[in-house]
Design an enzyme around this catalytic site. Structure first.
Site, PDB file in Angstrom:
ATOM      1  N   GLU A  47     -11.952 -13.059   0.787  1.00  0.00           N
ATOM      2  CA  GLU A  47     -12.143 -13.945  -0.380  1.00  0.00           C
ATOM      3  C   GLU A  47     -10.848 -14.706  -0.608  1.00  0.00           C
ATOM      4  OE1 GLU A  47     -13.115 -11.729  -3.888  1.00  0.00           O
ATOM      5  OE2 GLU A  47     -14.719 -10.668  -2.845  1.00  0.00           O
ATOM      6  N   ASN A  95      -8.295 -12.776   4.665  1.00  0.00           N
ATOM      7  CA  ASN A  95      -8.888 -12.151   3.483  1.00  0.00           C
ATOM      8  C   ASN A  95     -10.372 -12.505   3.479  1.00  0.00           C
ATOM      9  OD1 ASN A  95      -9.503 -11.348   0.728  1.00  0.00           O
ATOM     10  ND2 ASN A  95      -7.322 -11.524   0.290  1.00  0.00           N
ATOM     11  N   HIS A 147       5.821  -0.486  -2.603  1.00  0.00           N
ATOM     12  CA  HIS A 147       5.346   0.309  -3.743  1.00  0.00           C
ATOM     13  C   HIS A 147       5.400   1.813  -3.472  1.00  0.00           C
ATOM     14  CE1 HIS A 147       2.985  -3.452  -5.273  1.00  0.00           C
ATOM     15  NE2 HIS A 147       4.284  -3.542  -5.444  1.00  0.00           N
ATOM     16  N   ASN A 157       0.825  -1.208   0.000  1.00  0.00           N
ATOM     17  CA  ASN A 157       0.000   0.000   0.000  1.00  0.00           C
ATOM     18  C   ASN A 157       0.860   1.259   0.000  1.00  0.00           C
ATOM     19  OD1 ASN A 157      -2.115  -1.696   0.051  1.00  0.00           O
ATOM     20  ND2 ASN A 157      -2.584  -1.455   2.221  1.00  0.00           N
TER      21      ASN A 157
HETATM   22  P1  NAD Z   1      -6.190  -5.920  -4.803  1.00  0.00           P
HETATM   23  O1  NAD Z   1      -7.118  -4.792  -5.036  1.00  0.00           O
HETATM   24  O2  NAD Z   1      -5.705  -6.674  -5.945  1.00  0.00           O
HETATM   25  O3  NAD Z   1      -6.875  -6.968  -3.829  1.00  0.00           O
HETATM   26  C1  NAD Z   1      -7.477  -6.600  -2.626  1.00  0.00           C
HETATM   27  C2  NAD Z   1      -7.642  -7.829  -1.780  1.00  0.00           C
HETATM   28  O4  NAD Z   1      -8.155  -7.450  -0.523  1.00  0.00           O
HETATM   29  C3  NAD Z   1      -8.613  -8.863  -2.365  1.00  0.00           C
HETATM   30  O5  NAD Z   1      -8.030 -10.151  -2.252  1.00  0.00           O
HETATM   31  C4  NAD Z   1      -9.855  -8.731  -1.466  1.00  0.00           C
HETATM   32  O6  NAD Z   1     -10.521  -9.969  -1.337  1.00  0.00           O
HETATM   33  C5  NAD Z   1      -9.224  -8.312  -0.158  1.00  0.00           C
HETATM   34  N1  NAD Z   1     -10.085  -7.530   0.716  1.00  0.00           N
HETATM   35  C6  NAD Z   1     -10.957  -6.550   0.384  1.00  0.00           C
HETATM   36  N2  NAD Z   1     -11.511  -6.022   1.484  1.00  0.00           N
HETATM   37  C7  NAD Z   1     -10.978  -6.678   2.551  1.00  0.00           C
HETATM   38  C8  NAD Z   1     -11.143  -6.590   3.943  1.00  0.00           C
HETATM   39  N3  NAD Z   1     -11.976  -5.690   4.496  1.00  0.00           N
HETATM   40  N4  NAD Z   1     -10.431  -7.425   4.740  1.00  0.00           N
HETATM   41  C9  NAD Z   1      -9.577  -8.353   4.195  1.00  0.00           C
HETATM   42  N5  NAD Z   1      -9.382  -8.484   2.868  1.00  0.00           N
HETATM   43  C10 NAD Z   1     -10.074  -7.651   2.057  1.00  0.00           C
HETATM   44  O7  NAD Z   1      -4.986  -5.319  -3.927  1.00  0.00           O
HETATM   45  P2  NAD Z   1      -3.463  -5.776  -3.797  1.00  0.00           P
HETATM   46  O8  NAD Z   1      -3.354  -7.252  -3.760  1.00  0.00           O
HETATM   47  O9  NAD Z   1      -2.898  -4.980  -2.696  1.00  0.00           O
HETATM   48  O10 NAD Z   1      -2.764  -5.347  -5.162  1.00  0.00           O
HETATM   49  C11 NAD Z   1      -3.118  -4.180  -5.823  1.00  0.00           C
HETATM   50  C12 NAD Z   1      -2.068  -3.116  -5.957  1.00  0.00           C
HETATM   51  O11 NAD Z   1      -2.820  -1.933  -5.791  1.00  0.00           O
HETATM   52  C13 NAD Z   1      -0.970  -3.030  -4.953  1.00  0.00           C
HETATM   53  O12 NAD Z   1       0.189  -2.958  -5.682  1.00  0.00           O
HETATM   54  C14 NAD Z   1      -1.162  -1.692  -4.220  1.00  0.00           C
HETATM   55  O13 NAD Z   1       0.023  -0.923  -4.325  1.00  0.00           O
HETATM   56  C15 NAD Z   1      -2.186  -0.957  -5.015  1.00  0.00           C
HETATM   57  N6  NAD Z   1      -3.258  -0.294  -4.229  1.00  0.00           N
HETATM   58  C16 NAD Z   1      -2.986   0.274  -3.021  1.00  0.00           C
HETATM   59  C17 NAD Z   1      -3.999   0.866  -2.294  1.00  0.00           C
HETATM   60  C18 NAD Z   1      -3.657   1.505  -0.956  1.00  0.00           C
HETATM   61  O14 NAD Z   1      -2.540   1.991  -0.772  1.00  0.00           O
HETATM   62  N7  NAD Z   1      -4.579   1.508   0.008  1.00  0.00           N
HETATM   63  C19 NAD Z   1      -5.297   0.866  -2.777  1.00  0.00           C
HETATM   64  C20 NAD Z   1      -5.558   0.286  -4.040  1.00  0.00           C
HETATM   65  C21 NAD Z   1      -4.514  -0.301  -4.763  1.00  0.00           C
END
Ligand code: NAD
Length: 272
Positions: free
Chosen positions: A242, A240, A124, A107
């Protein structure tokens, strides 16, 4: 919510400094920051293939500057509004209690540090920092300055030249090498900061347990880290709501929201 078998495993195996975690967008979903793949929110309006990609951002600036300005305003407004949730806070407590050696995160929202975690490895980058494109000097992007920039985008978003002026004011040239600063996050196709990646491997070499929290584990090289930890003998627990792409690799799975499961783990260990 945590199955009995997993509770027992946690009670008996969460030892001092021997637990690491890898977090993804899911841990911040309940802080109001949408995940990439979740329904609704920012990424349905802005295609990540365009807006999380250097060439996509540059061509949007040239062809649809107003869209870029809108994206920057929407993206940072979300991040500025977000606060750590109980999952971020639980990890900070586990670190303070010397259970958790490090929080490795994909994140860019800075919420782990805001919650009090100190040993955070940001694979990242961090949206609240800017970095020189040449010599990698970094500077904190202060929140007040960011808010000021968003206000300027809102009133200047109709003109390419005015948008460029705002961008050059808040992403200045580096005093050392003269090249321009950019946001310090890793966009699609870019190389991860090698020092952060090495720190992550070092922690995974020493951990007995790796917690995978809220990540789809589809993005490499970050998604390679659990495979590495497993090869080194660590047990893997996934939190997670899912299944992820690597659920099959995990020794234990806790299905649920991070903000509920992590405080429950604290309870199992007697810290709640
Ligand atoms: P992703 O969006 O691919 O997946 C999110 C995951 O979180 C899913 O597996 C989903 O089932 C799970 N999830 C959703 N809500 C949840 C909850 N309340 N509790 C537990 N699990 C939950 O995200 P990723 O795998 O981190 O990869 C995406 C890329 O996007 C990363 O490289 C990241 O840098 C970036 N990203 C970062 C942010 C942030 O900084 N908050 C936000 C969006 C995307």
């Amino acid at each position: 919510m945590i199955p009995e078998k997993v509770r027992n495993y946690i009670k008996n195996n969460f030892k001092e400094g021997k637990v690491a975690c890898l977090t993804g967008a899911g841990i911040s979903a309940e802080s109001g920051i949408p995940t990439f793949r979740g329904k609704g929110g920012l990424w349905e309006r802005y295609d990540p293939e365009v807006y999380a990609n250097t060439s996509g951002l540059i061509s949007t600036l040239r062809t649809h500057p107003q869209d870029l300005a809108n994206f920057i305003v929407d993206f940072y407004s979300l991040l500025l509004k977000a606060h750590p949730n109980p999952a971020h806070r639980a990890l900070a407590i586990l670190e303070k209690e010397n259970i958790l050696s490090s929080t490795i995160t994909q994140n860019i929202d800075g919420l782990h540090r805001q919650a009090g975690s100190q040993n955070v490895i940001e694979l990242h980058g961090n949206a609240f920092r800017i970095r020189c494109t040449q010599c990698s000097n970094t500077v904190v992007f202060e929140k007040d300055k960011l808010r000021e920039m968003l206000e300027l985008f809102k009133i200047n978003k109709d003109s390419y030249i005015k948008i460029l002026k705002v961008l050059s004011r808040y992403f200045p040239r580096c005093a050392t090498c003269g090249l321009r600063y950019r946001i310090d996050i890793v966009l699609f196709g870019e190389i991860l900061p090698q020092d952060e990646l090495s720190r992550a491997y070092k922690h995974l070499n020493n951990c007995d347990v790796l917690l995978l929290i809220g990540s789809s584990l589809l993005v490499y090289p970050a998604a390679g880290l659990p495979l590495y930890a497993k090869e080194k003998g660590a047990k893997i627990i996934e939190v997670n709501n899912e299944p992820s792409a690597l659920s099959g690799l995990c020794d234990y799975i806790i299905t649920g929201r991070a903000s509920e499961v992590l405080p429950e783990i604290l309870g199992v260990l007697g810290y709640a």
